[in-house]
Design a protein around this motif. Structure first.
Motif, PDB file in Angstrom:
ATOM      1  N   ASN A 160       7.151  -3.448  -2.360  1.00 23.33           N
ATOM      2  CA  ASN A 160       5.952  -3.392  -0.987  1.00 23.33           C
ATOM      3  C   ASN A 160       4.555  -3.993  -1.645  1.00 23.33           C
ATOM      4  OD1 ASN A 160       5.401  -2.682   1.578  1.00 23.33           O
ATOM      5  ND2 ASN A 160       3.985  -1.345   0.769  1.00 23.33           N
ATOM      6  N   MET A 194       2.828  -6.723   1.118  1.00 23.08           N
ATOM      7  CA  MET A 194       1.855  -6.338   1.741  1.00 23.08           C
ATOM      8  C   MET A 194       0.703  -7.257   1.237  1.00 23.08           C
ATOM      9  SD  MET A 194       0.525  -3.933   3.572  1.00 23.08           S
ATOM     10  CE  MET A 194      -0.928  -4.574   4.513  1.00 23.08           C
ATOM     11  N   ARG A 244      -0.947  -1.654   7.881  1.00 17.97           N
ATOM     12  CA  ARG A 244      -0.314  -0.372   7.303  1.00 17.97           C
ATOM     13  C   ARG A 244       0.245   0.827   8.322  1.00 17.97           C
ATOM     14  NH1 ARG A 244       0.055  -0.058   1.577  1.00 17.97           N
ATOM     15  NH2 ARG A 244       2.103   1.154   1.303  1.00 17.97           N
ATOM     16  N   SER A 265       2.720  -0.230  10.904  1.00 18.83           N
ATOM     17  CA  SER A 265       4.115  -0.141  10.311  1.00 18.83           C
ATOM     18  C   SER A 265       4.258   1.594  10.050  1.00 18.83           C
ATOM     19  CB  SER A 265       4.089  -0.633   8.947  1.00 18.83           C
ATOM     20  OG  SER A 265       5.171  -0.268   8.353  1.00 18.83           O
ATOM     21  N   MET A 285      -1.971   5.392   1.100  1.00 20.80           N
ATOM     22  CA  MET A 285      -1.344   3.912   1.529  1.00 20.80           C
ATOM     23  C   MET A 285      -2.786   3.342   2.221  1.00 20.80           C
ATOM     24  SD  MET A 285       2.029   4.750   3.490  1.00 20.80           S
ATOM     25  CE  MET A 285       1.012   5.004   5.107  1.00 20.80           C
ATOM     26  N   THR A 328      -3.940  -0.153   0.106  1.00 21.16           N
ATOM     27  CA  THR A 328      -3.912  -1.569   0.885  1.00 21.16           C
ATOM     28  C   THR A 328      -5.306  -2.273   0.884  1.00 21.16           C
ATOM     29  OG1 THR A 328      -2.161  -0.330   2.094  1.00 21.16           O
ATOM     30  CG2 THR A 328      -3.272  -2.385   3.043  1.00 21.16           C
ATOM     31  N   CYS A 346      -1.420   7.701   9.562  1.00 20.30           N
ATOM     32  CA  CYS A 346      -1.352   6.357   9.943  1.00 20.30           C
ATOM     33  C   CYS A 346      -2.255   6.220  11.486  1.00 20.30           C
ATOM     34  CB  CYS A 346       0.086   5.907  10.120  1.00 20.30           C
ATOM     35  SG  CYS A 346       0.789   5.660   8.570  1.00 20.30           S
ATOM     36  N   MET A 374       8.360  -2.889   5.661  1.00 14.93           N
ATOM     37  CA  MET A 374       7.637  -1.855   5.329  1.00 14.93           C
ATOM     38  C   MET A 374       7.935  -0.575   6.182  1.00 14.93           C
ATOM     39  SD  MET A 374       3.913  -3.961   5.133  1.00 14.93           S
ATOM     40  CE  MET A 374       3.056  -2.322   5.561  1.00 14.93           C
TER      41      MET A 374
END
Length: 293
Positions: free
Chosen positions: A24, A28, A41, A44, A85, A89, A193, A222
């Motif tokens: 990933n 990414m 992110r 996804s 995450m 990212t 998220c 992802m």
């Protein structure tokens, strides 16, 4: 038919997690050329949450969470999803994929150190030896890059180390929630998220039409693998293995990430990188061998 004991299942889950998360990193980095990090992110992750919720319902698992567990669930979502995450990212705005993966996966250092004060687990000489080998490999692998850490990359370093330390903290202090695993992953992805995606819409101003066919394929990967399958296998591993062992074993992830970045993005891969990965794998092997009970 092969009968696997819980430890073997846990180790298999760790391999799946490490490979999926490793691939990933270059994926990414590629996607960042087309969509901003938090929006990509977060979007996804929300898609993955919806898919896992459907699978959970089909498997007969309830999505209901007892009221007394909701606070722990929210904290787990912050540490395991939003910080891990989101921060990792964001770090790739300043770092290349290999650098980001290596810094983020100093996580076992923090996990090993935190296990002592929080769990009273004093590290053994064997576990320290495995950790030293792993970290030596990471240090050499980082030194083998064409460019080291520059002053203008400091923000990326801070985000990467923040992701590592917060995820390690969650791994050590948060016991698996007593709810079905698919339910746990669904809600953690949703809670972690949604703020990422909303912040991305407001602050990053994404251009939805900028996503190419390759970018769409990366988004699908992802969603299905790192955010779907890998989070399920990660939590499954934590239910079967000691947290410190699980943390050290994930050092396979930066090895996969560096190799994949070299192949797909042309990032450095020479003698030093190969030697570093050898040291890292030796450390993982020692940690896995000496952690048998």
């Amino acid at each position: 038919m092969i009968n696997l004991n819980p430890r073997s299942i846990g180790l298999l889950c760790l391999v799946v997690t490490s490979v999926g998360w490793g691939l990933n990193w270059p994926a990414m980095k590629f996607l960042l050329k087309e969509w901003p990090p938090l929006f990509a992110r977060g979007t996804s992750g929300l898609c993955a949450a919806a898919l896992i919720a459907i699978v959970a319902v089909k498997a007969g698992q309830s999505l209901a969470v007892p009221h007394h567990l909701r606070g722990r669930l929210a904290l787990a979502a912050f540490l395991n999803i939003f910080a891990w995450m989101g921060f990792s990212t964001l770090s790739m705005r300043w770092l290349n994929a290999g650098q980001g993966a290596l810094l983020v996966y100093t996580m076992p250092v923090w996990a090993t150190l935190m296990a002592w004060p929080f769990l009273g687990k004093r590290p053994t000489m064997s576990s320290i030896g495995g950790l030293v080998l792993c970290l030596s490999g990471i240090a050499l692998l980082f030194a083998g890059a064409n460019s080291g850490i520059r002053l203008d990359q400091a923000v990326g370093v801070m985000f990467a180390l923040g992701a590592a330390s917060l995820f390690a903290f969650g791994t050590i202090v948060l016991k698996p929630l007593p709810i079905p695993p698919l339910t746990s992953v669904t809600w953690q992805l949703l809670i972690g998220c949604l703020p990422m995606m909303l912040f991305g819409v407001v602050a990053e101003h994404p251009d939805l039409h900028a996503l190419s066919g390759k970018g769409f394929a990366v988004m699908v990967y992802m969603t299905l693998v790192p955010m779907g399958v890998c989070y399920v296998t990660w939590f499954a591993a934590l239910q079967r293995l000691p947290p410190a062992l699980a943390s050290i074993a994930t050092l396979l992830t930066p090895v996969v990430g560096v190799l994949a970045a070299a192949v797909s993005l042309g990032e450095p891969l020479g003698i030093k990188e190969v030697l570093a990965m050898t040291l890292t794998l030796a450390g993982v092997t020692l940690a896995l061998h000496t952690s048998r009970t």
